[in-house]
Motif scaffolding. Structure first.
Motif: not given
Lengths: 302, 302
Positions: B88, B92, B161, B164-165, B168, B185, B188-189
Protein backbone atom coordinates in the motif's frame (compact mmCIF):
# COMPACT_ATOMS: atom_id res chain seq x y z
CA UNK A 1 -8.76 -14.67 -38.01
CA UNK A 2 -10.25 -11.18 -38.09
CA UNK A 3 -13.58 -12.65 -39.24
CA UNK A 4 -16.09 -13.22 -36.45
CA UNK A 5 -16.74 -16.96 -36.17
CA UNK A 6 -20.02 -17.95 -34.55
CA UNK A 7 -19.34 -20.31 -31.67
CA UNK A 8 -21.28 -23.59 -31.84
CA UNK A 9 -24.66 -23.42 -30.17
CA UNK A 10 -23.73 -25.18 -26.89
CA UNK A 11 -20.76 -22.85 -26.46
CA UNK A 12 -22.77 -19.83 -27.61
CA UNK A 13 -25.40 -20.50 -24.97
CA UNK A 14 -22.76 -21.15 -22.32
CA UNK A 15 -20.98 -17.87 -23.13
CA UNK A 16 -24.22 -15.88 -22.96
CA UNK A 17 -25.25 -17.62 -19.73
CA UNK A 18 -21.91 -17.08 -17.96
CA UNK A 19 -21.77 -13.42 -19.02
CA UNK A 20 -25.21 -12.92 -17.50
CA UNK A 21 -24.36 -14.75 -14.26
CA UNK A 22 -20.99 -13.01 -13.83
CA UNK A 23 -22.54 -9.57 -14.25
CA UNK A 24 -25.33 -10.46 -11.82
CA UNK A 25 -22.85 -11.73 -9.24
CA UNK A 26 -20.67 -8.60 -9.45
CA UNK A 27 -23.80 -6.46 -9.22
CA UNK A 28 -25.01 -8.26 -6.10
CA UNK A 29 -21.61 -8.48 -4.38
CA UNK A 30 -20.38 -4.94 -5.09
CA UNK A 31 -23.15 -2.60 -3.91
CA UNK A 32 -22.12 1.06 -3.93
CA UNK A 33 -21.90 2.37 -0.33
CA UNK A 34 -23.45 5.69 0.59
CA UNK A 35 -20.20 7.37 1.68
CA UNK A 36 -16.94 8.77 0.30
CA UNK A 37 -15.94 5.33 -0.96
CA UNK A 38 -18.75 5.39 -3.57
CA UNK A 39 -16.38 6.41 -6.38
CA UNK A 40 -14.12 3.42 -5.63
CA UNK A 41 -16.99 0.94 -5.90
CA UNK A 42 -18.26 2.66 -9.04
CA UNK A 43 -14.83 2.23 -10.64
CA UNK A 44 -14.70 -1.43 -9.56
CA UNK A 45 -18.14 -2.04 -11.08
CA UNK A 46 -17.26 -0.11 -14.24
CA UNK A 47 -14.24 -2.36 -14.80
CA UNK A 48 -15.77 -5.64 -13.67
CA UNK A 49 -19.20 -5.49 -15.30
CA UNK A 50 -20.45 -5.55 -18.86
CA UNK A 51 -17.27 -6.44 -20.71
CA UNK A 52 -15.12 -9.31 -21.79
CA UNK A 53 -15.92 -12.80 -22.99
CA UNK A 54 -15.71 -14.24 -19.44
CA UNK A 55 -13.60 -17.13 -20.72
CA UNK A 56 -11.99 -17.66 -17.31
CA UNK A 57 -15.25 -17.97 -15.34
CA UNK A 58 -16.60 -20.21 -18.12
CA UNK A 59 -13.56 -22.49 -17.77
CA UNK A 60 -14.08 -22.67 -13.99
CA UNK A 61 -17.77 -23.45 -14.46
CA UNK A 62 -17.21 -25.99 -17.25
CA UNK A 63 -14.72 -27.99 -15.18
CA UNK A 64 -16.81 -27.65 -12.01
CA UNK A 65 -19.86 -28.98 -13.85
CA UNK A 66 -17.91 -32.05 -15.00
CA UNK A 67 -17.50 -32.93 -11.34
CA UNK A 68 -21.04 -32.12 -10.18
CA UNK A 69 -20.24 -28.88 -8.32
CA UNK A 70 -23.14 -26.59 -7.40
CA UNK A 71 -23.46 -23.76 -9.90
CA UNK A 72 -23.34 -21.00 -7.27
CA UNK A 73 -19.96 -22.15 -5.95
CA UNK A 74 -18.56 -22.27 -9.49
CA UNK A 75 -19.81 -18.76 -10.25
CA UNK A 76 -18.27 -17.42 -7.05
CA UNK A 77 -14.89 -18.98 -7.85
CA UNK A 78 -15.30 -17.71 -11.41
CA UNK A 79 -15.84 -14.10 -10.40
CA UNK A 80 -12.93 -14.29 -7.94
CA UNK A 81 -10.68 -15.32 -10.81
CA UNK A 82 -12.25 -12.74 -13.12
CA UNK A 83 -11.61 -10.06 -10.46
CA UNK A 84 -7.90 -10.86 -10.64
CA UNK A 85 -8.01 -10.72 -14.43
CA UNK A 86 -9.87 -7.39 -14.37
CA UNK A 87 -7.58 -5.84 -11.75
CA UNK A 88 -4.56 -6.79 -13.88
CA UNK A 89 -6.14 -5.13 -16.92
CA UNK A 90 -6.82 -1.91 -14.98
CA UNK A 91 -3.19 -1.70 -13.83
CA UNK A 92 -1.86 -2.85 -17.21
CA UNK A 93 -3.76 -0.04 -18.97
CA UNK A 94 -2.26 2.68 -16.73
CA UNK A 95 -0.12 5.37 -18.40
CA UNK A 96 3.02 4.03 -16.69
CA UNK A 97 2.30 0.53 -18.03
CA UNK A 98 0.73 0.03 -21.50
CA UNK A 99 -1.00 3.43 -21.54
CA UNK A 100 -4.17 2.18 -23.21
CA UNK A 101 -7.25 4.30 -23.81
CA UNK A 102 -9.69 1.57 -24.76
CA UNK A 103 -10.67 -1.72 -23.10
CA UNK A 104 -13.63 -3.89 -24.11
CA UNK A 105 -14.61 -1.01 -26.38
CA UNK A 106 -14.95 1.60 -23.63
CA UNK A 107 -12.54 4.12 -22.06
CA UNK A 108 -10.07 2.54 -19.64
CA UNK A 109 -10.65 3.11 -15.90
CA UNK A 110 -7.99 5.78 -15.46
CA UNK A 111 -9.65 7.80 -18.27
CA UNK A 112 -13.25 7.20 -17.19
CA UNK A 113 -12.23 8.04 -13.56
CA UNK A 114 -8.64 9.04 -12.80
CA UNK A 115 -5.31 7.33 -12.27
CA UNK A 116 -5.39 7.22 -8.48
CA UNK A 117 -8.90 5.72 -8.51
CA UNK A 118 -7.76 3.19 -11.12
CA UNK A 119 -4.85 2.07 -8.92
CA UNK A 120 -7.17 1.67 -5.91
CA UNK A 121 -9.96 0.00 -7.89
CA UNK A 122 -7.43 -2.56 -9.14
CA UNK A 123 -6.08 -3.10 -5.64
CA UNK A 124 -9.61 -3.48 -4.27
CA UNK A 125 -10.66 -6.02 -6.90
CA UNK A 126 -7.46 -7.89 -6.05
CA UNK A 127 -8.62 -8.21 -2.42
CA UNK A 128 -12.20 -8.84 -3.47
CA UNK A 129 -11.06 -12.08 -5.13
CA UNK A 130 -9.72 -13.41 -1.82
CA UNK A 131 -12.73 -12.11 0.11
CA UNK A 132 -15.01 -14.13 -2.17
CA UNK A 133 -12.93 -17.31 -2.09
CA UNK A 134 -12.48 -17.24 1.70
CA UNK A 135 -16.22 -16.72 2.30
CA UNK A 136 -18.05 -19.83 3.60
CA UNK A 137 -20.69 -19.12 0.92
CA UNK A 138 -18.18 -20.37 -1.67
CA UNK A 139 -17.67 -23.69 0.08
CA UNK A 140 -18.62 -24.93 3.54
CA UNK A 141 -15.33 -26.84 3.63
CA UNK A 142 -12.36 -24.76 4.91
CA UNK A 143 -9.88 -27.06 3.18
CA UNK A 144 -11.54 -26.43 -0.19
CA UNK A 145 -11.57 -22.67 0.47
CA UNK A 146 -7.90 -22.51 1.42
CA UNK A 147 -6.97 -24.56 -1.65
CA UNK A 148 -8.90 -22.10 -3.83
CA UNK A 149 -7.08 -19.17 -2.21
CA UNK A 150 -3.67 -20.77 -2.56
CA UNK A 151 -4.24 -21.69 -6.19
CA UNK A 152 -5.28 -18.14 -7.05
CA UNK A 153 -2.55 -16.39 -5.03
CA UNK A 154 0.19 -18.46 -6.68
CA UNK A 155 -1.27 -17.94 -10.17
CA UNK A 156 -1.65 -14.21 -9.69
CA UNK A 157 1.60 -13.11 -8.05
CA UNK A 158 5.29 -12.88 -8.94
CA UNK A 159 5.43 -16.65 -9.53
CA UNK A 160 2.59 -16.31 -12.06
CA UNK A 161 0.77 -13.52 -13.86
CA UNK A 162 2.60 -10.55 -12.30
CA UNK A 163 5.92 -12.27 -13.02
CA UNK A 164 4.84 -12.61 -16.65
CA UNK A 165 3.90 -8.93 -16.77
CA UNK A 166 7.36 -8.06 -15.48
CA UNK A 167 8.94 -10.19 -18.22
CA UNK A 168 6.70 -8.36 -20.69
CA UNK A 169 8.11 -5.02 -19.49
CA UNK A 170 11.64 -6.33 -19.87
CA UNK A 171 10.74 -7.54 -23.39
CA UNK A 172 10.58 -3.93 -24.56
CA UNK A 173 14.32 -3.52 -24.06
CA UNK A 174 15.60 -7.10 -24.49
CA UNK A 175 15.45 -9.45 -27.45
CA UNK A 176 13.64 -12.55 -26.23
CA UNK A 177 13.88 -15.86 -28.07
CA UNK A 178 10.94 -18.21 -28.65
CA UNK A 179 11.68 -20.14 -25.47
CA UNK A 180 11.58 -16.99 -23.33
CA UNK A 181 8.47 -15.61 -25.05
CA UNK A 182 6.77 -18.96 -24.41
CA UNK A 183 7.75 -18.82 -20.74
CA UNK A 184 6.58 -15.18 -20.53
CA UNK A 185 3.17 -16.07 -21.95
CA UNK A 186 2.83 -19.20 -19.84
CA UNK A 187 3.06 -16.87 -16.85
CA UNK A 188 1.30 -13.75 -18.13
CA UNK A 189 -1.76 -15.43 -19.65
CA UNK A 190 -1.32 -19.11 -18.90
CA UNK A 191 -1.18 -18.88 -15.12
CA UNK A 192 -4.76 -17.59 -14.76
CA UNK A 193 -6.14 -19.98 -17.39
CA UNK A 194 -4.42 -22.80 -15.53
CA UNK A 195 -5.93 -21.50 -12.29
CA UNK A 196 -9.38 -21.56 -13.92
CA UNK A 197 -9.33 -25.31 -14.47
CA UNK A 198 -7.67 -25.85 -11.08
CA UNK A 199 -10.37 -23.87 -9.26
CA UNK A 200 -13.07 -25.96 -10.96
CA UNK A 201 -11.24 -29.15 -10.02
CA UNK A 202 -10.64 -28.03 -6.41
CA UNK A 203 -14.37 -27.31 -6.04
CA UNK A 204 -15.00 -30.78 -7.49
CA UNK A 205 -12.59 -32.24 -4.92
CA UNK A 206 -10.46 -33.81 -7.62
CA UNK A 207 -7.17 -34.92 -6.07
CA UNK A 208 -4.06 -33.06 -7.36
CA UNK A 209 -2.90 -36.11 -9.38
CA UNK A 210 -6.32 -36.26 -11.08
CA UNK A 211 -5.91 -32.68 -12.29
CA UNK A 212 -2.78 -33.21 -14.40
CA UNK A 213 -4.65 -33.68 -17.69
CA UNK A 214 -6.70 -30.54 -17.00
CA UNK A 215 -3.53 -28.58 -16.35
CA UNK A 216 -2.10 -29.87 -19.63
CA UNK A 217 -5.31 -28.86 -21.40
CA UNK A 218 -5.08 -25.38 -19.84
CA UNK A 219 -1.40 -25.00 -20.72
CA UNK A 220 -2.09 -25.78 -24.37
CA UNK A 221 -5.14 -23.54 -24.74
CA UNK A 222 -3.26 -20.80 -22.88
CA UNK A 223 -0.49 -20.76 -25.46
CA UNK A 224 -2.99 -21.09 -28.32
CA UNK A 225 -4.89 -18.16 -26.82
CA UNK A 226 -1.77 -15.99 -26.76
CA UNK A 227 -0.75 -16.90 -30.29
CA UNK A 228 -4.29 -15.99 -31.42
CA UNK A 229 -3.95 -12.70 -29.54
CA UNK A 230 -0.63 -11.98 -31.29
CA UNK A 231 -2.26 -12.74 -34.64
CA UNK A 232 -5.11 -10.34 -33.84
CA UNK A 233 -2.59 -7.71 -32.78
CA UNK A 234 -0.69 -8.34 -36.02
CA UNK A 235 -3.67 -8.40 -38.40
CA UNK A 236 -6.73 -7.14 -36.60
CA UNK A 237 -8.37 -3.77 -36.41
CA UNK A 238 -8.96 -1.94 -33.16
CA UNK A 239 -12.72 -1.97 -33.61
CA UNK A 240 -12.89 -5.76 -33.66
CA UNK A 241 -10.30 -6.20 -30.90
CA UNK A 242 -11.98 -3.62 -28.63
CA UNK A 243 -8.53 -2.30 -27.78
CA UNK A 244 -5.52 -0.79 -29.52
CA UNK A 245 -3.70 -3.13 -31.92
CA UNK A 246 -0.22 -3.26 -33.43
CA UNK A 247 1.32 -2.07 -30.17
CA UNK A 248 3.72 -4.97 -29.69
CA UNK A 249 5.34 -4.50 -33.08
CA UNK A 250 5.52 -0.76 -32.44
CA UNK A 251 7.25 -1.39 -29.09
CA UNK A 252 9.69 -3.75 -30.81
CA UNK A 253 8.56 -6.67 -28.64
CA UNK A 254 9.16 -10.21 -29.77
CA UNK A 255 5.86 -12.09 -30.20
CA UNK A 256 4.99 -15.54 -31.49
CA UNK A 257 4.15 -13.90 -34.81
CA UNK A 258 7.40 -11.92 -35.08
CA UNK A 259 9.45 -14.99 -34.13
CA UNK A 260 7.58 -17.66 -36.14
CA UNK A 261 5.80 -15.72 -38.87
CA UNK A 262 2.01 -15.50 -39.10
CA UNK A 263 1.55 -18.73 -41.07
CA UNK A 264 3.55 -20.95 -38.72
CA UNK A 265 2.01 -19.25 -35.70
CA UNK A 266 -1.48 -20.00 -37.02
CA UNK A 267 -0.54 -23.65 -37.58
CA UNK A 268 1.00 -23.86 -34.13
CA UNK A 269 -2.18 -22.51 -32.52
CA UNK A 270 -4.29 -25.11 -34.35
CA UNK A 271 -1.90 -27.87 -33.33
CA UNK A 272 -2.06 -26.78 -29.69
CA UNK A 273 -5.86 -26.85 -29.78
CA UNK A 274 -5.85 -30.44 -31.09
CA UNK A 275 -3.33 -31.36 -28.41
CA UNK A 276 -5.48 -29.68 -25.72
CA UNK A 277 -8.50 -31.69 -26.87
CA UNK A 278 -6.36 -34.84 -26.82
CA UNK A 279 -5.76 -34.33 -23.08
CA UNK A 280 -9.51 -34.74 -22.54
CA UNK A 281 -9.60 -38.24 -24.07
CA UNK A 282 -10.57 -39.85 -20.75
CA UNK A 283 -13.77 -37.79 -20.67
CA UNK A 284 -16.97 -38.31 -22.63
CA UNK A 285 -19.63 -35.78 -23.58
CA UNK A 286 -19.28 -33.98 -20.23
CA UNK A 287 -16.06 -32.40 -21.59
CA UNK A 288 -17.63 -31.22 -24.87
CA UNK A 289 -17.83 -27.65 -23.63
CA UNK A 290 -14.08 -27.66 -22.90
CA UNK A 291 -13.47 -29.03 -26.41
CA UNK A 292 -15.60 -26.31 -28.03
CA UNK A 293 -13.92 -23.70 -25.88
CA UNK A 294 -10.48 -24.82 -27.05
CA UNK A 295 -11.54 -24.44 -30.69
CA UNK A 296 -13.23 -21.12 -30.02
CA UNK A 297 -10.08 -19.68 -28.49
CA UNK A 298 -8.18 -19.70 -31.79
CA UNK A 299 -11.21 -18.80 -33.89
CA UNK A 300 -12.64 -15.99 -31.76
CA UNK A 301 -12.98 -12.58 -33.32
CA UNK A 302 -11.10 -10.93 -30.45
CA UNK B 1 6.53 14.85 20.00
CA UNK B 2 9.37 15.44 17.58
CA UNK B 3 11.84 14.32 20.25
CA UNK B 4 12.95 10.71 19.95
CA UNK B 5 11.77 8.85 23.05
CA UNK B 6 13.66 5.68 23.92
CA UNK B 7 11.18 2.82 24.19
CA UNK B 8 11.35 0.90 27.48
CA UNK B 9 13.82 -1.93 27.39
CA UNK B 10 11.32 -4.79 26.90
CA UNK B 11 9.77 -2.94 23.98
CA UNK B 12 13.15 -1.86 22.64
CA UNK B 13 14.35 -5.46 22.55
CA UNK B 14 11.07 -6.62 21.01
CA UNK B 15 11.33 -3.97 18.26
CA UNK B 16 14.92 -4.90 17.45
CA UNK B 17 14.09 -8.61 17.50
CA UNK B 18 11.04 -8.34 15.23
CA UNK B 19 12.89 -6.10 12.76
CA UNK B 20 15.59 -8.75 12.52
CA UNK B 21 13.14 -11.63 12.12
CA UNK B 22 10.98 -9.81 9.56
CA UNK B 23 13.99 -8.96 7.39
CA UNK B 24 15.26 -12.54 7.65
CA UNK B 25 11.86 -13.95 6.68
CA UNK B 26 11.52 -11.66 3.64
CA UNK B 27 15.08 -12.53 2.65
CA UNK B 28 14.40 -16.26 2.86
CA UNK B 29 10.97 -16.18 1.21
CA UNK B 30 11.76 -13.78 -1.64
CA UNK B 31 14.84 -15.18 -3.38
CA UNK B 32 15.66 -13.39 -6.65
CA UNK B 33 15.09 -15.74 -9.60
CA UNK B 34 17.67 -16.02 -12.36
CA UNK B 35 15.40 -14.82 -15.16
CA UNK B 36 13.68 -11.70 -16.50
CA UNK B 37 11.59 -11.44 -13.33
CA UNK B 38 14.71 -10.58 -11.28
CA UNK B 39 13.96 -6.84 -11.32
CA UNK B 40 10.47 -7.48 -9.90
CA UNK B 41 11.82 -9.45 -6.95
CA UNK B 42 14.57 -6.88 -6.39
CA UNK B 43 11.92 -4.16 -6.16
CA UNK B 44 9.82 -6.27 -3.77
CA UNK B 45 12.86 -6.84 -1.55
CA UNK B 46 13.90 -3.18 -1.73
CA UNK B 47 10.46 -2.13 -0.46
CA UNK B 48 9.94 -4.92 2.05
CA UNK B 49 13.34 -5.12 3.71
CA UNK B 50 15.34 -2.82 5.94
CA UNK B 51 12.77 -0.17 6.71
CA UNK B 52 9.93 0.69 9.02
CA UNK B 53 9.34 0.04 12.69
CA UNK B 54 7.51 -3.25 11.96
CA UNK B 55 4.77 -2.27 14.41
CA UNK B 56 2.21 -4.49 12.66
CA UNK B 57 4.28 -7.70 12.79
CA UNK B 58 5.15 -6.86 16.39
CA UNK B 59 1.44 -6.56 17.25
CA UNK B 60 0.76 -9.93 15.61
CA UNK B 61 3.64 -11.53 17.49
CA UNK B 62 2.77 -9.90 20.83
CA UNK B 63 -0.82 -11.16 20.71
CA UNK B 64 0.22 -14.58 19.39
CA UNK B 65 2.69 -14.96 22.24
CA UNK B 66 -0.05 -14.22 24.81
CA UNK B 67 -1.83 -17.33 23.54
CA UNK B 68 1.21 -19.59 23.25
CA UNK B 69 1.52 -19.59 19.46
CA UNK B 70 4.76 -20.87 17.90
CA UNK B 71 7.02 -17.97 16.98
CA UNK B 72 7.47 -19.08 13.34
CA UNK B 73 3.73 -18.99 12.68
CA UNK B 74 3.47 -15.52 14.20
CA UNK B 75 6.34 -14.22 12.08
CA UNK B 76 4.79 -15.64 8.92
CA UNK B 77 1.43 -14.00 9.67
CA UNK B 78 3.35 -10.83 10.58
CA UNK B 79 5.17 -10.63 7.27
CA UNK B 80 1.96 -11.35 5.36
CA UNK B 81 0.39 -8.34 7.05
CA UNK B 82 3.54 -6.27 6.56
CA UNK B 83 3.49 -7.18 2.85
CA UNK B 84 0.03 -5.62 2.57
CA UNK B 85 1.25 -2.53 4.42
CA UNK B 86 4.34 -2.26 2.20
CA UNK B 87 2.39 -2.79 -1.03
CA UNK B 88 0.00 0.00 0.00
CA UNK B 89 2.94 2.35 0.64
CA UNK B 90 4.45 1.59 -2.79
CA UNK B 91 1.18 2.40 -4.54
CA UNK B 92 0.44 5.35 -2.26
CA UNK B 93 3.82 6.90 -3.11
CA UNK B 94 3.19 6.75 -6.90
CA UNK B 95 3.09 10.05 -8.81
CA UNK B 96 -0.66 9.63 -9.47
CA UNK B 97 -1.28 9.15 -5.73
CA UNK B 98 0.76 11.06 -3.11
CA UNK B 99 3.80 11.49 -5.38
CA UNK B 100 6.36 10.97 -2.64
CA UNK B 101 10.10 10.78 -3.21
CA UNK B 102 11.17 9.45 0.19
CA UNK B 103 10.03 6.48 2.27
CA UNK B 104 11.80 5.17 5.37
CA UNK B 105 14.59 7.59 4.47
CA UNK B 106 15.31 6.14 1.03
CA UNK B 107 14.00 6.87 -2.49
CA UNK B 108 10.53 5.47 -3.13
CA UNK B 109 10.24 2.36 -5.33
CA UNK B 110 9.10 4.19 -8.48
CA UNK B 111 12.21 6.42 -8.23
CA UNK B 112 14.66 3.65 -7.30
CA UNK B 113 13.22 1.47 -10.11
CA UNK B 114 10.44 2.88 -12.32
CA UNK B 115 6.69 3.37 -12.10
CA UNK B 116 5.65 0.21 -13.92
CA UNK B 117 7.93 -1.91 -11.74
CA UNK B 118 6.52 -0.17 -8.65
CA UNK B 119 2.95 -1.02 -9.66
CA UNK B 120 3.88 -4.67 -10.25
CA UNK B 121 6.02 -4.94 -7.10
CA UNK B 122 3.05 -3.66 -5.07
CA UNK B 123 0.70 -6.09 -6.79
CA UNK B 124 3.12 -8.95 -6.22
CA UNK B 125 3.57 -8.21 -2.51
CA UNK B 126 -0.23 -8.09 -2.32
CA UNK B 127 -0.40 -11.69 -3.58
CA UNK B 128 2.62 -12.71 -1.55
CA UNK B 129 0.61 -11.99 1.62
CA UNK B 130 -2.03 -14.53 0.64
CA UNK B 131 0.57 -17.02 -0.57
CA UNK B 132 2.19 -16.94 2.85
CA UNK B 133 -1.05 -17.18 4.83
CA UNK B 134 -2.44 -20.02 2.71
CA UNK B 135 0.77 -22.05 3.01
CA UNK B 136 0.55 -25.05 5.38
CA UNK B 137 3.84 -23.85 6.91
CA UNK B 138 1.85 -21.02 8.55
CA UNK B 139 -0.60 -23.40 10.23
CA UNK B 140 -1.32 -27.08 9.72
CA UNK B 141 -5.01 -26.33 10.33
CA UNK B 142 -6.91 -25.26 7.17
CA UNK B 143 -9.57 -23.53 9.23
CA UNK B 144 -6.95 -21.33 10.90
CA UNK B 145 -5.38 -20.54 7.51
CA UNK B 146 -8.66 -19.56 5.88
CA UNK B 147 -9.54 -17.36 8.87
CA UNK B 148 -6.19 -15.61 8.52
CA UNK B 149 -6.81 -15.05 4.80
CA UNK B 150 -10.33 -13.78 5.32
CA UNK B 151 -9.27 -11.40 8.10
CA UNK B 152 -6.53 -9.92 5.94
CA UNK B 153 -8.58 -9.68 2.72
CA UNK B 154 -11.39 -7.81 4.50
CA UNK B 155 -8.95 -5.48 6.27
CA UNK B 156 -7.03 -4.71 3.09
CA UNK B 157 -9.73 -4.14 0.46
CA UNK B 158 -12.49 -1.64 -0.29
CA UNK B 159 -14.18 -2.45 3.03
CA UNK B 160 -10.94 -1.57 4.84
CA UNK B 161 -7.61 0.05 3.99
CA UNK B 162 -8.23 0.67 0.27
CA UNK B 163 -11.62 2.18 1.13
CA UNK B 164 -9.87 4.51 3.56
CA UNK B 165 -7.35 5.49 0.89
CA UNK B 166 -10.23 6.35 -1.44
CA UNK B 167 -11.77 8.55 1.26
CA UNK B 168 -8.36 10.17 1.65
CA UNK B 169 -8.33 11.04 -2.07
CA UNK B 170 -11.83 12.50 -1.79
CA UNK B 171 -10.66 14.51 1.26
CA UNK B 172 -8.54 16.68 -1.04
CA UNK B 173 -11.65 18.13 -2.66
CA UNK B 174 -14.25 17.81 0.11
CA UNK B 175 -14.37 19.33 3.59
CA UNK B 176 -14.59 16.40 5.98
CA UNK B 177 -15.82 16.82 9.56
CA UNK B 178 -14.25 15.11 12.57
CA UNK B 179 -16.66 12.17 12.32
CA UNK B 180 -15.71 11.50 8.69
CA UNK B 181 -11.98 11.95 9.30
CA UNK B 182 -12.25 9.47 12.17
CA UNK B 183 -14.03 6.97 9.91
CA UNK B 184 -11.43 7.56 7.17
CA UNK B 185 -8.57 6.83 9.55
CA UNK B 186 -10.31 3.83 11.12
CA UNK B 187 -10.26 2.35 7.62
CA UNK B 188 -6.98 3.68 6.22
CA UNK B 189 -4.75 2.93 9.22
CA UNK B 190 -7.03 1.22 11.70
CA UNK B 191 -8.09 -1.72 9.54
CA UNK B 192 -4.56 -3.20 9.29
CA UNK B 193 -3.76 -2.55 12.97
CA UNK B 194 -7.03 -4.28 13.84
CA UNK B 195 -6.07 -7.14 11.53
CA UNK B 196 -2.73 -7.43 13.36
CA UNK B 197 -4.33 -8.30 16.70
CA UNK B 198 -6.92 -10.48 14.94
CA UNK B 199 -4.23 -12.49 13.14
CA UNK B 200 -2.46 -13.11 16.44
CA UNK B 201 -5.74 -14.16 18.08
CA UNK B 202 -6.72 -16.42 15.14
CA UNK B 203 -3.36 -18.18 15.39
CA UNK B 204 -4.01 -18.53 19.14
CA UNK B 205 -7.42 -20.03 18.33
CA UNK B 206 -9.18 -17.41 20.41
CA UNK B 207 -12.92 -17.55 19.60
CA UNK B 208 -14.31 -14.41 17.90
CA UNK B 209 -16.14 -13.31 21.09
CA UNK B 210 -12.86 -13.56 23.02
CA UNK B 211 -11.22 -11.10 20.62
CA UNK B 212 -13.53 -8.14 21.27
CA UNK B 213 -11.25 -6.49 23.85
CA UNK B 214 -8.26 -6.88 21.51
CA UNK B 215 -10.21 -5.25 18.70
CA UNK B 216 -11.10 -2.38 21.04
CA UNK B 217 -7.44 -2.06 22.01
CA UNK B 218 -6.46 -1.99 18.32
CA UNK B 219 -9.15 0.56 17.45
CA UNK B 220 -7.91 2.94 20.14
CA UNK B 221 -4.21 2.61 19.34
CA UNK B 222 -5.06 2.96 15.65
CA UNK B 223 -6.65 6.35 16.18
CA UNK B 224 -3.91 7.40 18.60
CA UNK B 225 -1.37 6.35 15.97
CA UNK B 226 -3.01 8.49 13.31
CA UNK B 227 -3.32 11.52 15.58
CA UNK B 228 0.39 11.15 16.40
CA UNK B 229 1.08 10.94 12.66
CA UNK B 230 -0.89 14.13 12.05
CA UNK B 231 1.06 15.85 14.83
CA UNK B 232 4.35 14.73 13.26
CA UNK B 233 3.14 15.97 9.88
CA UNK B 234 2.16 19.26 11.52
CA UNK B 235 5.29 19.79 13.61
CA UNK B 236 7.94 17.37 12.48
CA UNK B 237 10.82 17.63 10.11
CA UNK B 238 11.25 15.37 7.11
CA UNK B 239 14.53 13.98 8.41
CA UNK B 240 12.94 12.64 11.58
CA UNK B 241 9.79 11.43 9.81
CA UNK B 242 11.75 9.71 7.03
CA UNK B 243 9.22 11.06 4.54
CA UNK B 244 7.85 14.39 3.35
CA UNK B 245 5.90 16.35 5.98
CA UNK B 246 3.34 19.15 5.91
CA UNK B 247 1.68 17.64 2.84
CA UNK B 248 -1.82 17.32 4.30
CA UNK B 249 -2.04 20.98 5.21
CA UNK B 250 -0.64 21.86 1.79
CA UNK B 251 -3.32 19.72 0.10
CA UNK B 252 -5.98 21.42 2.24
CA UNK B 253 -6.96 18.09 3.81
CA UNK B 254 -8.77 18.02 7.13
CA UNK B 255 -6.73 16.20 9.79
CA UNK B 256 -7.21 15.64 13.50
CA UNK B 257 -4.84 18.53 14.09
CA UNK B 258 -6.60 20.93 11.71
CA UNK B 259 -10.00 20.02 13.17
CA UNK B 260 -9.09 19.85 16.89
CA UNK B 261 -5.94 21.94 17.18
CA UNK B 262 -2.58 20.47 18.19
CA UNK B 263 -3.15 20.71 21.94
CA UNK B 264 -6.49 18.93 22.00
CA UNK B 265 -5.24 16.37 19.49
CA UNK B 266 -2.29 15.57 21.75
CA UNK B 267 -4.59 15.15 24.75
CA UNK B 268 -6.94 12.96 22.72
CA UNK B 269 -4.08 10.68 21.68
CA UNK B 270 -3.00 10.28 25.33
CA UNK B 271 -6.57 9.57 26.38
CA UNK B 272 -6.93 6.92 23.65
CA UNK B 273 -3.73 5.22 24.82
CA UNK B 274 -5.02 5.01 28.40
CA UNK B 275 -8.31 3.67 27.09
CA UNK B 276 -6.47 1.09 24.94
CA UNK B 277 -4.53 -0.09 28.00
CA UNK B 278 -7.82 -0.26 29.92
CA UNK B 279 -9.10 -2.85 27.45
CA UNK B 280 -6.29 -5.16 28.54
CA UNK B 281 -7.41 -5.21 32.19
CA UNK B 282 -8.26 -8.92 32.08
CA UNK B 283 -4.63 -9.72 31.24
CA UNK B 284 -1.62 -9.80 33.55
CA UNK B 285 2.05 -9.34 32.71
CA UNK B 286 1.66 -11.28 29.44
CA UNK B 287 0.05 -8.12 27.95
CA UNK B 288 2.81 -5.76 29.10
CA UNK B 289 4.29 -5.58 25.61
CA UNK B 290 0.93 -4.46 24.22
CA UNK B 291 0.75 -1.82 26.95
CA UNK B 292 4.25 -0.50 26.16
CA UNK B 293 3.44 -0.55 22.48
CA UNK B 294 0.34 1.59 23.04
CA UNK B 295 2.42 4.20 24.87
CA UNK B 296 5.20 4.05 22.31
CA UNK B 297 2.76 4.76 19.49
CA UNK B 298 2.08 8.32 20.65
CA UNK B 299 5.64 8.93 21.80
CA UNK B 300 7.53 7.53 18.80
CA UNK B 301 9.81 9.82 16.90
CA UNK B 302 8.21 8.89 13.56
Amino acid sequence: MSQAIAPDSQLGEALAQIAFEVDNAFDALLPVPDDARARLFEAMRYAAMGGGKRLRPLLVAAVAEMYGVQREAAIRAGIALESIHVYSLIHDDLPCMDDDALRHGKPTVHLAFDEATAVLAGDSLHDFAFEILSDPATSADPFTRIELVRTLALASGAQGMAGGQMMDLVAESTEFDLHTVTRLQQLKTGALLGAAVELGAVLGRVAPEGRAHLRSYARDIGLAFQIADDLIDHEGDAHVAGKAVGKDAEAGKATFVSLMGAERAREQARMLVEQAIGHLAQHGGEADLLRSLARFIVERDR
